[in-house]
Write a protein that holds these residues in place. Structure first.
Motif, short mmCIF file in Angstrom:
data_model
loop_
_atom_site.label_atom_id
_atom_site.label_comp_id
_atom_site.label_asym_id
_atom_site.label_seq_id
_atom_site.Cartn_x
_atom_site.Cartn_y
_atom_site.Cartn_z
N SER A 200 0.83 -1.20 0.00
CA SER A 200 0.00 0.00 0.00
C SER A 200 0.87 1.26 0.00
CB SER A 200 -0.93 0.00 1.22
OG SER A 200 -1.72 1.17 1.26
N ASN A 209 -4.53 4.40 -4.32
CA ASN A 209 -4.98 3.95 -3.00
C ASN A 209 -5.38 2.48 -3.07
OD1 ASN A 209 -4.69 6.52 -1.75
ND2 ASN A 209 -6.63 7.16 -2.67
N THR A 211 -7.09 -0.78 -1.24
CA THR A 211 -8.00 -1.23 -0.17
C THR A 211 -8.21 -2.74 -0.29
OG1 THR A 211 -9.94 -0.72 -1.56
CG2 THR A 211 -9.20 0.97 -0.03
N PHE A 222 -7.58 -7.29 -3.45
CA PHE A 222 -7.66 -5.88 -3.13
C PHE A 222 -8.04 -5.06 -4.35
CE2 PHE A 222 -3.32 -7.30 -3.83
CZ PHE A 222 -2.90 -6.49 -4.88
#
Length: 281
Positions: A200, A209, A211, A222
């Motif tokens: 990350s 970004n 997640t 992800f």
């Protein structure tokens, strides 16, 4: 005096120009960073997102930034696997699958004398094992990539412990991307969370970004979004036929054959029914 001044000025400018030329020559390139990331098993779809962002604004990534990214990728790899305490008495059962049968053998002693050879690329003897060259020119032999991937996470760690720390370093440095991915898949959830945290941090360097969608002891998936919040890619490191050692192709083929047989039977039944109706008419 003027002549000496101009000589000194010329020499200074030459030195500066030579220094300016040598810096880019020693600096890492984006292609090198990509190759290192791929070697460490970073998911291909993740790399694609990273480099799409890079090529959209390459001026944001001078050589020193690329060098920093390479160090981040190295930290990512260390989170997946690193040296473990040496345990020469540890024994691991390794499955060896052939065309006719499957055998289980115990990994032999790795501290037996070796014959010095010229440094070269890792190679594989006929039995599938891999010979690696140590810094002193001696060699060590490890199991094949397929056999290592088939081991459980605990057995992987136990197997590495049978080698000395220096030997472990050579083995880990020569891991294939598939072996890195295999270890990442099997990491305990807590350790896997640390690795995804490192990834990350790398993604943030590209303005992406990351997640997590799913995080278990056997899977990891992800999403990746840009700074506008737009989904730019997904990544996953999950079990598959190739890395679990369990081949589901036979089951899939059986299901397909049952579907085929069932369809054929249904066709015969329908045909009989229509023939019966024609006869009655």
């Amino acid at each position: 005096m003027h002549k000496n001044f101009f000589k000194l000025l010329t020499a200074s400018l030459l030195a500066v120009s030579l220094t300016a030329v040598s810096i880019p020559a020693n600096a890492a390139t984006p292609e090198e960073a990509e190759a290192i990331a791929r070697q460490y098993g970073v998911p291909e779809e993740t790399l694609q997102v990273f480099w799409n962002e890079y090529y959209s604004n390459p001026e944001l990534y001078p050589p020193e930034v690329i060098d920093g990214l390479i160090e981040q990728f190295k930290e990512y790899a260390k989170g997946i696997v690193t040296n473990v305490p040496h345990d020469p008495n540890a024994s691991v059962s390794v499955s060896t699958t052939t065309a006719s049968n499957t055998q289980t053998t115990v990994v032999p002693d790795n501290n037996s004398p070796t014959t010095p050879v010229e440094p070269n690329e890792p190679n594989e003897p006929d039995d599938g094992s891999i010979i690696l060259t140590m810094p002193d020119g001696s060699t060590i032999t490890r199991i094949s990539t397929e056999q290592f991937i088939a081991l459980s996470y605990e057995d992987k760690m136990k197997y590495l412990s049978t080698f000395t720390e220096e030997q472990q370093t050579v083995i880990i440095n020569n891991f294939t991307p598939e072996e890195y991915k295999s270890m990442l898949r099997q990491l305990p959830t807590g350790d896997k969370l640390n690795v995804i945290g490192n990834l990350s941090s790398i993604s943030e360097s590209f303005g992406v970004n990351l997640t997590v969608d799913e995080l278990t002891d056997n899977s990891l998936s992800f999403q990746m979004k840009n700074q506008k919040g737009e989904l730019v890619g997904v990544g996953s490191v999950n079990n598959s036929i190739e890395n679990t050692g369990y081949d589901r192709r036979g089951i899939i083929a059986l299901i397909a054959s049952l579907i085929t047989v069932g369809t054929a039977g249904l066709f015969v039944l329908v045909k009989k029914c229509f023939n019966k109706k024609d006869t009655e008419v």
